[in-house]
Write an enzyme that holds these catalytic residues in place. Structure first.
Site, PDB file in Angstrom:
ATOM      1  N   HIS A 167       0.731  -1.396   0.096  1.00 31.87           N
ATOM      2  CA  HIS A 167       0.124   0.033   0.159  1.00 31.87           C
ATOM      3  C   HIS A 167       0.781   1.210  -0.099  1.00 31.87           C
ATOM      4  O   HIS A 167       1.908   1.321   0.475  1.00 31.87           O
ATOM      5  CB  HIS A 167      -0.852   0.053   1.299  1.00 31.87           C
ATOM      6  CG  HIS A 167      -1.974  -1.039   1.266  1.00 31.87           C
ATOM      7  ND1 HIS A 167      -2.901  -1.095   0.156  1.00 31.87           N
ATOM      8  CD2 HIS A 167      -2.247  -2.117   1.947  1.00 31.87           C
ATOM      9  CE1 HIS A 167      -3.772  -2.189   0.553  1.00 31.87           C
ATOM     10  NE2 HIS A 167      -3.313  -2.813   1.383  1.00 31.87           N
ATOM     11  N   HIS A 188     -10.516  -5.240  -1.764  1.00 33.29           N
ATOM     12  CA  HIS A 188      -9.769  -5.254  -0.658  1.00 33.29           C
ATOM     13  C   HIS A 188     -10.916  -4.992   0.583  1.00 33.29           C
ATOM     14  O   HIS A 188     -11.843  -4.649   0.336  1.00 33.29           O
ATOM     15  CB  HIS A 188      -8.991  -3.952  -0.524  1.00 33.29           C
ATOM     16  CG  HIS A 188      -8.087  -3.770   0.549  1.00 33.29           C
ATOM     17  ND1 HIS A 188      -8.426  -3.208   1.718  1.00 33.29           N
ATOM     18  CD2 HIS A 188      -6.677  -4.153   0.886  1.00 33.29           C
ATOM     19  CE1 HIS A 188      -7.077  -3.401   2.671  1.00 33.29           C
ATOM     20  NE2 HIS A 188      -6.241  -3.766   1.978  1.00 33.29           N
ATOM     21  N   ASP A 238       1.021  -6.941   2.323  1.00 32.95           N
ATOM     22  CA  ASP A 238       0.506  -6.172   3.171  1.00 32.95           C
ATOM     23  C   ASP A 238       1.148  -4.791   3.777  1.00 32.95           C
ATOM     24  O   ASP A 238       0.757  -4.353   4.637  1.00 32.95           O
ATOM     25  CB  ASP A 238      -0.559  -6.562   4.118  1.00 32.95           C
ATOM     26  CG  ASP A 238      -1.581  -5.928   4.303  1.00 32.95           C
ATOM     27  OD1 ASP A 238      -1.898  -5.222   3.856  1.00 32.95           O
ATOM     28  OD2 ASP A 238      -2.483  -6.056   5.386  1.00 32.95           O
TER      29      ASP A 238
END
Length: 326
Positions: free
Chosen positions: A9, A163, A286
């Site tokens: 991310h 997501h 992640d």
């Protein structure tokens, strides 16, 4: 052995500000998780510091995606503007580091026609798929207004990553409240609620007949399938009731890929390999919310039953699904 991490991310400060400025009934309190520790600093960097973190983990290539909630809580005009800006910034980062980065596009889901147009534009810029969430306001992802988006994604071979997102305020009040505010939030997000939301979004798409209409469409779910793979026996009972062509578990094995999301528990791997096939598994950490070190990653990779399965998980499946040439 190459290692491609696909759920990694970043964030756009002006997008975070726009989400924080929303009224409570439309806002997303999970953005406060971005500020824990040095998450915010890492989320804002898609350059040299990120590449250094990848090197430390042994990751060869990351696929960038905006941290939740993306642009989905925003009004259509803001969603269009900030989705385009985020995609332009991500494209620039990939251009600076073409051997180390790729990106998922951000789509203005509040405007379905604009979401299709942005998916097409991003695909032309070299994006390898899109990341969306299971609900836009009160509208679920399986609403017929999004069917053209899925048809376009299938035609362009752009996988859609669903997501997790925070449940609605009504659901949070009814199911995830009653503790202190921080515990309420944790229970509604990473502790439980996020994952039920994503699993339900995927299951609703199956039950809606999305894959009967668009058999080439591919979805991605994080966290080893967001609990969906652990309940396919019961979910299969929906198939005849909904008039589907196949069992729910068949769609899981043919149209859904799952990622590790930094959850390197061998028991999870063993279960998933019993439910789906090795060519459906994708590596992810992640980042920056999970930060497994290189030694932990290497140890987990020894749990694969064959070298072939391990190679599929680390890079082979990602190269095939996203059209990546290393």
């Amino acid at each position: 052995m190459a290692l491609i991490a696909i759920e990694e991310h970043w964030n756009l400060p002006e997008l975070t500000s726009a989400v924080q400025a929303l009224p409570e009934d439309r806002g997303d309190p999970s953005v406060m998780l971005d500020g824990l520790g040095d998450n915010l600093e890492r989320l804002h960097d898609i350059g040299d510091a990120r590449i250094a973190a990848m090197d430390a983990q042994g990751v060869d290539l990351q696929i960038l995606s905006l941290a939740p909630p993306g642009t989905q809580p925003l009004e259509p005009a803001d969603a269009r503007t900030l989705s385009r800006r985020a995609n332009d910034i991500a494209a620039e980062a990939v251009g600076r580091h073409p051997t180390r980065l790729r990106a998922f596009s951000t789509l203005p889901m509040a405007d379905p026609a604009a979401a299709v147009a942005e998916l097409e534009r991003a695909a032309g810029l070299g994006f390898v798929g899109a990341m969306v969430y299971g609900r836009t306001g009160e509208t679920p992802l399986d609403d017929p207004r999004y069917d053209h988006l899925f048809a376009t994604a299938a035609a362009l071979r752009q996988p859609i990553f669903i997501h997790p997102q925070i449940p609605t305020r009504t659901v949070r009040d009814a199911v995830y409240s009653g503790f202190d505010p921080v515990t309420d939030l944790a229970l509604a997000t990473f502790g439980w609620g996020w994952h039920l939301e994503a699993a339900l979004a995927a299951l609703r798409l199956i039950v809606r007949g999305t894959f009967d209409r668009h058999p080439d469409l591919q979805l991605v779910l994080g966290h080893w399938g967001e609990l969906l793979l652990f309940w396919t026996d019961r979910a299969d009972s929906l198939s005849s009731i909904a008039g589907l062509d196949r069992k729910v578990s068949d769609y899981v094995r043919s149209n859904i890929h799952v990622t590790s999301s930094g959850m390197f528990d061998p028991a999870l791997l063993r279960h998933v390999l019993e439910v789906t096939t090795p060519d459906r598994l994708l590596f992810s950490t992640d980042y920056p919310f999970q930060r497994p070190v290189k030694a932990d990653i290497e140890k987990f990779l020894t749990e694969f039953p064959t070298d072939e399965d391990r190679a599929k998980f680390t890079a082979g499946n990602a190269c095939s699904l996203f059209g990546i040439n290393l």
